[in-house]
Design an enzyme around this catalytic site. Structure first.
Site, short mmCIF file in Angstrom:
data_model
loop_
_atom_site.label_atom_id
_atom_site.label_comp_id
_atom_site.label_asym_id
_atom_site.label_seq_id
_atom_site.Cartn_x
_atom_site.Cartn_y
_atom_site.Cartn_z
N ARG A 13 0.79 -1.26 0.05
CA ARG A 13 -0.07 -0.10 -0.14
C ARG A 13 0.88 1.29 -0.17
O ARG A 13 1.14 1.88 1.08
CB ARG A 13 -1.11 0.03 1.11
CG ARG A 13 -1.88 -1.03 1.08
CD ARG A 13 -3.07 -0.85 2.10
NE ARG A 13 -2.62 -0.73 3.65
CZ ARG A 13 -3.71 -0.66 4.51
NH1 ARG A 13 -4.74 -0.59 4.20
NH2 ARG A 13 -3.25 -0.65 5.76
N ASP A 70 0.50 1.03 12.45
CA ASP A 70 -0.11 0.64 11.27
C ASP A 70 0.00 1.70 10.25
O ASP A 70 0.32 2.83 10.53
CB ASP A 70 -1.44 0.24 11.20
CG ASP A 70 -1.74 -1.12 12.04
OD1 ASP A 70 -0.65 -1.80 12.16
OD2 ASP A 70 -2.75 -1.28 12.59
N ASP A 122 -1.51 -8.85 17.75
CA ASP A 122 -1.54 -7.86 19.01
C ASP A 122 -2.20 -8.45 20.28
O ASP A 122 -1.91 -8.20 21.20
CB ASP A 122 -2.47 -6.78 18.46
CG ASP A 122 -3.70 -7.00 17.74
OD1 ASP A 122 -3.88 -8.22 17.71
OD2 ASP A 122 -4.76 -6.28 17.20
#
Length: 917
Positions: free
Chosen positions: A670, A742, A831
């Site tokens: 991305r 992130d 996480d």
């Protein structure tokens, strides 16, 4: 005179008169033409227009602008009016611009004067800062010199030898161990003899030999160069007698030991390892003179054991197999079916003095000579407790198939699987030490201890003369109950008086000891080597960091700062930072940690009194400051007489004067989202660098221009696509503080800085923004993952959270591999795994800062968390992690940290939640 005049009138003067008359007439005619003719013409024309009527006027004025009634004339008139209007507007604008130019010229002059003044002030500040930095460096050089990794010192090849001890029983480290071969910076090199190089190697148990060889290959201390070795390890057992290879006699074995190539006449710096796999193990080293060589085995007699020199080790139960964590019973409920259990049979017992004379009380017995055997009294007391039926207990003193055991020792009953099933239903497991007090350690008792710890039954050791494995380094009172045999009558009362919290703490500590020191062959060998290394005060080797294979990338233009991120409102980010990237101090406690924290190191298990389970098996981190480092920094008292404390904007909080953090950002194909996120980090104070974990096998585009944020951006290539890569201890991370974020997280600078402030005050916790919690599903009897808005939380997502780099080492190298495998299988739950780990170690919940519950950027592509199966997988992860840990380590909290300078907007349905400032 008369003639002259007369001459003018006569014929001779006529032309002159005519000229005068003509001149007069000409003048009159010109006057008439110039004056009267225009008047007459005007009158005449006016008369014509009036005679022709108003509609036939040609020259006279027409009423109502009738002159422009023709089309052409009308257009000309409109053009004239438009041009006139525009000219008027342009003139007004020109005058306005002239006024603005005048005002701007005045402002320019004022700005020039301000710039000159600011340059002077900046120059003065630079001089002051330069002088202050110079003074600070001088002060630090005087009081705390910067340390680097110590130079490795190796022993001399020539061995000068040691003076002989008075007797073999008098051997201690100071008299029988050559410290000169083990400098503190040597790295503790260990040379292991090949089992095929000595005669009795063929008699070794094949499973023990294979497991030992596998463990040797995985040890970071083993060296192939015997000339630099600090310790020499010889595997002497477990031996098996076969027709082709009978067991060597004592004298023969002694000769074979002395024939070892590096024995050097007395065997100093040698360690003879005897790993027992059975409850009945021959103590064949009892009559063997081992010289100055230390012995590590499970069975010792009192006259054989040299306190502080020899090692009592655990048996090798799982030789080549790894323990299955899913088969290990959970640690809750705390109380099980049986209060305590014991199954055993005494094969050979000494005569009890209780049968020889009249009955005596325990007080009378203790006043005189201690009885030779309390086992008869123990049997009677335990049977009485079982018959009273006050609590459900299981005691059996006869076995259908007793296992072989040493004399005066209680033999194990049945097969291992049968014993484990009974222990799984037991709150306590009795371990009765041998009746012969000369037998201070036995393989059978160690086997009982191992099986109890494995399934979570709290060991109760009867007999204060017993030496448990590694008793000099492990504080067994935190995991087991040690009871002298004379107190057998008070045992029932003692076991019932323990609270559930104490029982759970002891069970958790026992699980930690079993997993760390006893569970596998690698752990057994590592514990043996760590015991020797700790005893001679040699620091552990630095732990391995993950090398960052950087991907080359091109930096583009200077990144701008988003106005929404740069606008911090009324919040001050902290003191102005003028320093370049600054790494956390390293190598500060390499030696003091080893000598000053020995007991704490070996007994750090998850519990309310332990910070983190750094064990001797784990190599030392490059920075041993860790959480302890938060108290080592010196902070001068704030201004004002008596110390008024520093203001909010003058300090970052905590006790580390200088510190920065590293952003670790995980991304996967991305690029546009990643570039936007990196640009948003431009101008972020106290940022050391950005480590981008490129999780895709496809490299970045060649024409991709990375933003220049004024700090290093390290793009790391990974071996595979794994969410576990987020928590690898990359060597590029040089700070203790890590901000895991992130690539689509959208946080303001003031929020990040506030989170950094809070983390500095709680360095052992996860500090982040989005909170989540777990809940118990009564209908399905399982745990659920919940992301609804709530006042209560038990997790903080690591997509935007601060944590200590120490947890990256634990996550990657210490946490059970089964958890990381499940993260890879689901591509999810990393996480949750980190929250389980930290809560398991600290027994504290995470800290949530600000009212943020989500942090995704608007307009970004969807992430994995938007998949419908995302939450179902997280439910499965939580229940699987609970099985691995044996209990639910997550803790609830309603504590949330907000700054009084934040303008928090609370939803109307959240006003019932408490906010702690």
């Amino acid at each position: 005179m008369m003639q002259r005049n007369g001459g003018g009138v006569g014929p001779g003067g006529q032309p002159w008169l005519l000229r005068r008359v003509r001149l007069t007439w000409l003048s009159f005619m010109l006057f008439f033409i110039l004056v009267f003719f225009p008047l007459i013409a005007h009158y005449y024309l006016t008369t014509i227009d009036e005679a022709g009527g108003p509609d036939k006027r040609i020259f006279g004025p027409r009423p109502g602008g009738e002159l422009c009634e023709t089309k052409h004339v009308q257009d000309l008139c409109r053009i004239r009016e438009s041009v006139s209007e525009e000219l008027l507007q342009l003139e007004a604008k020109r005058q306005e611009l002239n006024g603005e130019i005048s005002r701007l010229n005045l402002r320019i002059e004022a700005c020039k004067r301000s710039i000159d003044s600011a340059k002077q002030d900046l120059l003065q500040l630079k001089n002051v800062i330069s002088q202050t930095e110079h003074s600070y460096k001088e002060l630090m050089a005087q009081n705390q010199p910067k340390l680097s990794l110590p130079v490795r010192l190796l022993p001399d090849k020539d061995d000068p030898g040691l003076p002989p001890p008075k007797s073999a029983r008098a051997c201690r480290l100071r008299s029988c161990f050559d410290y000169a071969r083990c400098p503190m910076t040597s790295g503790f090199p260990v040379y292991v003899y090949d089992t095929a190089s000595y005669p009795w190697g063929e008699s070794l148990d094949p499973l023990v030999k294979q497991a030992f060889a596998t463990s040797v290959k995985s040890s970071i201390y083993v060296t192939n160069n015997p000339s630099i070795a600090c310790l020499y390890v010889v595997l002497v057992g477990e031996l098996q007698e076969t027709p082709s290879s009978p067991l060597p006699a004592s004298l023969e074995l002694e000769k074979q030991l002395k024939a070892l190539p590096y024995w050097r006449s007395d065997g100093h710096n040698h360690l003879l390892v005897h790993l027992s796999r059975k409850s009945m193990t021959q103590n064949f080293l009892y009559n063997v003179s081992t010289g100055r060589a230390a012995v590590a085995q499970s069975t010792f007699l009192e006259q054989q054991y040299r306190e502080g020199f020899d090692l009592v080790v655990s048996p090798l139960v799982h030789a080549l197999s790894e323990p299955n964590f899913l088969e290990v019973p959970p640690q809750v409920p705390v109380k099980r079916k049986y209060l305590f259990t014991f199954q055993g049979e005494k094969v050979e017992s000494l005569r009890s003095r209780l049968q020889e004379g009249p009955h005596q009380s325990f007080e009378e017995e203790m006043e005189g000579d201690s009885p030779a055997d309390y086992d008869d009294r123990i049997i009677g007391t335990l049977k009485a407790v079982q018959d009273s039926r006050l609590d459900q207990v299981l005691v059996e003193f006869t076995c259908k198939s007793p296992r072989p055991s040493l004399p005066t020792e209680w033999a194990l009953c049945g097969e291992r699987e049968e014993r484990l099933e009974v222990l799984k239903a037991s709150t306590f497991a009795l371990v009765i030490s041998p009746g012969d007090c000369q037998l201070v350690a036995s393989a059978g008792s160690s086997m009982r201890l191992f099986e109890a710890l494995e399934v979570g039954a709290i060991p109760v050791v009867l007999g204060d003369h017993a030496r448990l494995p590694y008793h000099e380094l492990i504080r067994w009172s935190e995991a087991a109950i040690m009871v002298p045999k004379p107190r057998i009558t008070e045992l029932h009362f003692l076991l019932r008086s323990l609270s559930d919290n104490d029982l759970l703490a002891m069970r958790r500590q026992g699980r930690f000891l079993w997993e760390t020191y006893f569970s596998t062959s690698e752990n057994v060998l590592g514990t043996i080597l760590a015991s020797v290394r700790t005893s001679i005060q040699v620091p552990a080797a630095p732990i391995r960091e993950e090398p960052a294979q950087e991907i080359p990338h091109k930096a583009g233009k200077m990144a701008g700062t988003d106005a929404n991120l740069a606008d911090n409102g009324d919040l001050d980010l902290g003191p102005v930072e003028t320093e370049p990237p600054y790494a956390s101090p390293r190598f500060l406690r390499n030696f003091t940690y080893t000598s000053a924290n020995t007991y704490q190191t070996w007994n750090r298990a998850p519990g309310p009194f332990h910070l983190f389970p750094h064990t001797p098996l784990d190599p030392v981190l490059p920075s041993e400051a860790k959480f302890l480092g938060s108290g080592t920094g010196f902070r001068p008292i704030g201004g004002g007489a008596g110390g008024s404390g520093k203001e909010f904007q003058a300090a970052l909080g905590g006790n580390v004067p200088r510190e920065q953090f590293t952003v670790v950002m995980l991304t996967y194909e991305r690029e546009e989202v990643l570039m936007n996120s990196l640009e948003r980090l431009n101008g972020l104070p106290y940022l050391n660098k950005v480590v981008v974990v490129w999780n895709s096998p496809k490299p970045p585009s060649d024409d991709l221009l990375w933003p220049d944020i004024g700090l290093p951006i390290v793009v790391v290539r990974t071996e595979k696509n794994s969410l576990n890569n987020r928590f690898l201890p990359w060597d590029a991370v040089e700070t203790e503080a890590i901000l895991s974020i992130d690539d689509d997280a959208h946080l303001r600078h003031d929020e990040i800085m506030f989170g950094f402030r809070v983390w500095r005050e709680a360095r052992d916790r996860i500090v982040g923004f989005p909170g989540r919690f777990h809940a118990w599903d009564v209908n399905h009897q399982s745990w659920l993952y919940n992301s609804n808005y709530s006042c209560e939380l038990s997790m903080v997502l690591t997509g935007a959270a601060f944590f200590h780099k120490y947890y990256a080492y634990l996550y990657s190298y210490v946490m059970p591999q089964a958890i990381r495998d499940m993260v890879d299988e689901y591509i999810n739950c990393e996480d949750i795994a980190m929250n389980f780990l930290v809560s398991h170690i600290t027994r504290k919940p995470p800290i949530k800062v600000t009212s943020r519950w989500t942090f995704r950027c608007p307009g970004c592509p969807q992430a994995l968390s938007h998949d419908d199966s995302h939450f179902h997988e997280r439910h499965k992860c939580i229940n699987f992690f609970v099985k691995v840990y044996g209990y639910m380590p997550l803790l609830y909290t309603q504590f949330r940290v907000d700054s009084v300078l934040f303008k928090t907007r609370l939803p109307h349905d959240k006003t019932k939640c408490f906010k702690f400032i």
